[in-house]
Enzyme design. Structure first.
Site, PDB file in Angstrom:
ATOM      1  N   PHE A 128       4.977 -13.035  -4.156  1.00  0.00           N
ATOM      2  CA  PHE A 128       3.606 -12.608  -3.509  1.00  0.00           C
ATOM      3  C   PHE A 128       3.515 -11.375  -4.728  1.00  0.00           C
ATOM      4  O   PHE A 128       3.472 -10.153  -4.364  1.00  0.00           O
ATOM      5  CB  PHE A 128       3.967 -12.577  -2.186  1.00  0.00           C
ATOM      6  CG  PHE A 128       2.573 -12.724  -1.004  1.00  0.00           C
ATOM      7  CD1 PHE A 128       1.601 -12.896  -1.366  1.00  0.00           C
ATOM      8  CD2 PHE A 128       1.602 -11.257  -0.427  1.00  0.00           C
ATOM      9  CE1 PHE A 128       0.164 -13.298  -0.832  1.00  0.00           C
ATOM     10  CE2 PHE A 128       0.763 -10.759   0.131  1.00  0.00           C
ATOM     11  CZ  PHE A 128      -0.307 -12.128  -0.026  1.00  0.00           C
ATOM     12  N   GLY A 129       2.185 -11.118  -5.230  1.00  0.00           N
ATOM     13  CA  GLY A 129       1.095 -10.603  -5.755  1.00  0.00           C
ATOM     14  C   GLY A 129      -0.009  -9.979  -5.322  1.00  0.00           C
ATOM     15  O   GLY A 129      -0.904 -10.564  -5.509  1.00  0.00           O
ATOM     16  N   LEU A 130      -0.114  -8.947  -4.501  1.00  0.00           N
ATOM     17  CA  LEU A 130      -0.950  -8.065  -3.375  1.00  0.00           C
ATOM     18  C   LEU A 130      -0.775  -6.853  -4.560  1.00  0.00           C
ATOM     19  O   LEU A 130      -1.979  -6.206  -4.932  1.00  0.00           O
ATOM     20  CB  LEU A 130      -0.588  -8.383  -2.093  1.00  0.00           C
ATOM     21  CG  LEU A 130      -1.757  -7.108  -1.167  1.00  0.00           C
ATOM     22  CD1 LEU A 130      -3.133  -7.913  -1.131  1.00  0.00           C
ATOM     23  CD2 LEU A 130      -0.806  -6.427  -0.537  1.00  0.00           C
ATOM     24  N   THR A 163       8.165  -7.498  -5.682  1.00  0.00           N
ATOM     25  CA  THR A 163      10.194  -8.862  -5.029  1.00  0.00           C
ATOM     26  C   THR A 163       9.863  -9.611  -5.662  1.00  0.00           C
ATOM     27  O   THR A 163       9.735 -10.450  -5.760  1.00  0.00           O
ATOM     28  CB  THR A 163      10.353  -8.693  -4.131  1.00  0.00           C
ATOM     29  OG1 THR A 163      10.031  -6.840  -3.916  1.00  0.00           O
ATOM     30  CG2 THR A 163      12.017  -8.476  -3.492  1.00  0.00           C
ATOM     31  N   GLN A 353      25.234  12.835   6.835  1.00  0.00           N
ATOM     32  CA  GLN A 353      25.914  14.241   7.646  1.00  0.00           C
ATOM     33  C   GLN A 353      27.561  13.823   8.006  1.00  0.00           C
ATOM     34  O   GLN A 353      28.234  14.603   8.033  1.00  0.00           O
ATOM     35  CB  GLN A 353      25.198  14.628   8.791  1.00  0.00           C
ATOM     36  CG  GLN A 353      25.333  16.280   8.736  1.00  0.00           C
ATOM     37  CD  GLN A 353      24.867  16.669   7.608  1.00  0.00           C
ATOM     38  OE1 GLN A 353      23.774  16.592   7.255  1.00  0.00           O
ATOM     39  NE2 GLN A 353      25.643  18.079   8.008  1.00  0.00           N
ATOM     40  N   GLU A 380       5.159  -2.781   2.432  1.00  0.00           N
ATOM     41  CA  GLU A 380       4.382  -3.700   3.564  1.00  0.00           C
ATOM     42  C   GLU A 380       3.696  -2.893   4.752  1.00  0.00           C
ATOM     43  O   GLU A 380       3.709  -2.819   5.679  1.00  0.00           O
ATOM     44  CB  GLU A 380       5.737  -4.741   4.675  1.00  0.00           C
ATOM     45  CG  GLU A 380       5.130  -6.114   4.779  1.00  0.00           C
ATOM     46  CD  GLU A 380       5.573  -7.058   4.517  1.00  0.00           C
ATOM     47  OE1 GLU A 380       6.858  -6.569   3.249  1.00  0.00           O
ATOM     48  OE2 GLU A 380       5.716  -8.410   5.330  1.00  0.00           O
ATOM     49  N   SER A 383       3.599   4.468   6.338  1.00  0.00           N
ATOM     50  CA  SER A 383       3.732   4.694   7.916  1.00  0.00           C
ATOM     51  C   SER A 383       2.617   4.872   8.219  1.00  0.00           C
ATOM     52  O   SER A 383       2.191   4.628   9.394  1.00  0.00           O
ATOM     53  CB  SER A 383       4.807   5.801   7.844  1.00  0.00           C
ATOM     54  OG  SER A 383       5.923   5.368   8.062  1.00  0.00           O
ATOM     55  N   GLU A 384       1.565   5.548   7.589  1.00  0.00           N
ATOM     56  CA  GLU A 384       0.353   6.151   8.027  1.00  0.00           C
ATOM     57  C   GLU A 384      -0.585   5.154   8.577  1.00  0.00           C
ATOM     58  O   GLU A 384      -1.310   4.905   8.685  1.00  0.00           O
ATOM     59  CB  GLU A 384       0.293   6.658   6.705  1.00  0.00           C
ATOM     60  CG  GLU A 384       0.985   8.060   6.040  1.00  0.00           C
ATOM     61  CD  GLU A 384       2.028   7.892   5.767  1.00  0.00           C
ATOM     62  OE1 GLU A 384       2.064   6.909   5.368  1.00  0.00           O
ATOM     63  OE2 GLU A 384       2.892   9.446   6.258  1.00  0.00           O
TER      64      GLU A 384
END
Lengths: 399, 260
Positions: A128-130, A163, A353, A380, A383-384
């Site tokens: 999928f090419g966006l 991808t 850790q 996808e 976060s913003e």
């Protein structure tokens, strides 16, 4: 494998599917994951087996080569794979949710019959090419253009971070392109596409003028295929337009809303994998004469990891259930994706850790998890962008 | 052609196995039950025969306590057509002789041309059942098969035994045990999982098979475990000092323990 996974109320079919993929991930994927990561090699044999198992067809009906399951089943499969290897998980997620799903959702009956069955059987992969080098979620920045050329369209532009774009079995790349500007004044800020008319096209592989870059050198997801896609006046017949003209943007938003649930599932899988590994290591590694898991400093880290992965899982289960029930799920999907990706990063950090120096060595799974986790806060929708989506749903003044 | 494939539930290979104090029977509650991995090769071979020969029915058969039905279900998910579960409290503690008696009775009842088994179960590891079954059923036996071909009423088998290969031919009906080299067992598909739910699954008791309870279980068994003690965690060590021939001696050592 140590298990610290709380069970939930899965029905028999979903539980059976999850066990199947869990077993496959543990016995067939996990032993190869480190070597595939090291060699940055796409695992055609695993993809073929997953195709035979029906994983690429999970949310599609049998008439299109699907397995007759649902989107939640896909999410469970993605989670179990990501528990041992994010590369194979994203190959499945992108192949189904981005490669095949737009054709299933927005394709005509003829288009579905033509392209879907090999994708649903996992014999071929779709991409999928966006996203473009200059913009992703900001659809107004789309510069790829499609112009009518008599019998169809001529597409020109570049897509980035795509991808499954260049595997030996990639058969189609669906791309978004500007097909026109509506007449008159439009304000770029008042409309999400900046007034541009955006449509989607199925570009078969191979097509004249279509090419891909060599795979990117990525921080993580080494065994997944990610490339730039170049469209140099690629001609497609008019019956290759996917969905209505000008609906490309709205359609891709719907696809991304669903996709966020599956990415959340992938993040939960990675976070669970971090807990599995850290728990096992904390039981066997000794310091000052006892297993490090008996020190409260480590116990509390593990408890926090378990709490995070559990709540993140509930968030994506909820979003998936809402979607299957036909209820609005946009904000819930964004919340699941935002939270689960942050949980994945937190658990990868803590698992590393707990492993100490060994966690900094590439051959340990947690080192791979650490490199694989960061993209989850980006792909996808960053976060913003998730926070923008969530905030828009809160009914703030002026929105 | 009717192909009966034997499957057994065993304790998870990776978990420690224990005997119950008192009767020294396997403590099945101590570990998760899984399908005996060696049996999945038998199921796969049965399915491959079915794919090559029309009108073949594959029936998965197990004997074991109620949870053992899961391994029959797994075989159905992989593609077997029917399942049979022999389950009866009276069967608890059956030794190999009694197990072969019960399974032979079940196989007779099911009707068969070919019986396929794994080479052994990973819990008891006796590997005698295929031969016992063939004897009881009056069928030809071809154990340790690395290749199986069915042609009409004849079966050709390549046996792998003692590091050598033997080609043998037998008439049907026959009992075949297969080694791991024979194939790569498939994973079930999602469709297979869904389809398995509607496949016939029959439950049989000892009485259904015409077996009195005194002939089966602990009561009917010729062998009995009278004592058991935990294996010491310390195993005997062999240290090989290199005198120019260490590699050869290590190979010899491994071969003597059948690890090569």
């Amino acid at each position: 494998m140590a298990s610290a996974r709380y069970d939930y109320f899965l029905d028999d079919d979903h539980a059976a599917l999850r066990s199947l993929v869990e077993e496959f991930a543990r016995d067939a994927v996990a032993p190869k994951a480190a070597a595939l990561d090291e060699a940055e090699e796409f695992p055609y044999d695993l993809v073929a087996e997953m195709g035979r198992m029906g994983l690429f067809g999970l949310p599609f009906p049998e008439e299109y080569g699907g397995a007759g399951g649902d989107y939640f089943a896909l999410c469970l499969a993605v989670e179990e794979l990501a528990r041992v290897d994010s590369s194979i998980a994203i190959t499945l997620e992108a192949g189904v949710s981005l490669g095949a799903m737009p054709i299933y959702r927005f394709g005509s009956e003829e288009q579905k019959q033509r392209w879907l069955p090999p994708l649903a059987r996992g014999e071929r992969l779709g991409a999928f090419g966006l996203t473009e080098p200059g913009g992703g979620s900001d659809a107004g920045a789309t510069t790829t253009r499609a112009v009518p050329d008599g019998e169809g369209w001529r597409i020109r532009g570049t897509k980035a971070f795509i991808t499954n774009a260049g595997t030996q079995i990639t058969s189609v790349i669906t791309v978004t392109a500007v097909t026109g500007e509506p007449p008159g004044e439009t304000s770029a800020t008042s409309h999400p596409t900046g007034g541009k008319e955006i449509s989607a096209f199925v570009v078969p592989v191979p097509s004249e003028g279509l090419s891909v870059s060599p795979p990117y050198s990525k921080v993580g997801w080494h065994a997944s295929d990610t490339r730039q896609v170049f469209l140099d006046d690629v001609h497609v017949p008019s019956d290759h337009m996917l969905g209505e003209r000008g609906k490309g943007y709205a359609n891709f938003l719907a696809i991304l809303d669903e996709g966020r649930i599956a990415i959340a599932a992938l993040a939960v899988g990675l976070a669970q994998g971090c807990l599995d590994e850290a728990l096992r290591y904390a039981g066997q590694r000794h310091a000052f004469g006892r297993p490090i898991g008996t020190f409260q400093a480590i116990e509390f880290k593990l408890a926090d990891m378990a709490a995070r992965v559990h709540t993140a899982r509930l968030a994506y289960y909820d979003a998936a259930r809402r979607m299957l029930a036909g209820k609005p799920f946009k904000e819930q999907a964004a919340i699941a994706k935002l939270y689960a990706s942050e949980v994945a990063v937190a658990n990868a950090r803590e698992a590393t850790q707990i492993f100490g120096g060994a966690g900094f060595i590439n051959e340990t799974p947690v080192a791979r998890f650490w490199r694989d986790c960061k993209i989850l806060e980006i792909g996808e929708g960053t976060s913003e962008v998730q926070r923008m989506v969530i905030a828009r749903g809160l009914g703030l003044p002026g929105m | 052609m009717r192909v009966v494939v034997l499957v057994k539930q065993v304790p998870d290979t990776w978990s420690p196995k224990r005997l119950r104090p008192g009767d020294f029977l396997l403590d099945r509650a101590a570990a998760d039950g899984v399908v005996n991995e060696l049996d999945t090769y038998a199921v796969e071979e049965a399915l491959r025969i079915k794919e090559k020969h029309d009108d073949t029915t594959v029936i998965a058969l197990t004997m074991g306590p109620p949870p053992a039905v899961e391994v029959v279900r797994k075989a159905l998910q992989m593609g077997a057509d029917e399942g049979v579960h022999v389950v009866d409290d009276a069967l608890a503690g059956s030794d190999a002789m009694v197990s072969s008696l019960v399974l032979a009775a079940a196989i007779e009842r099911i009707g068969f041309d070919l019986v396929i088994t794994g080479v052994e179960s990973t819990d008891a590891r006796m590997g005698v059942l295929p031969a016992m079954l063939a004897e009881r059923l009056g069928a030809a036996q071809a154990t340790l098969a690395a290749e199986v071909k069915v042609d009409g009423r004849e079966i050709s088998v390549r046996r792998l035994a003692g590091g050598r290969e033997f080609d043998v031919v037998a008439p049907l009906p026959a009992v075949v045990s297969v080694v791991e080299k024979i194939n790569e067992p498939r994973y079930p598909s999602f469709k297979g999982i869904m389809a398995a739910k509607s496949k016939p699954l029959t439950t049989l008791s000892a009485a259904d098979l015409g077996l009195d309870s005194n002939r089966v279980g602990l009561a009917g068994s010729a062998t009995e475990v009278v004592a058991a003690e935990e294996r010491s965690a310390e195993r005997a060590r062999v240290v090989i000092h290199d005198e120019g021939d260490a590699a050869a001696r290590i190979v010899e050592f491994l071969a003597s323990r059948k690890l090569l």
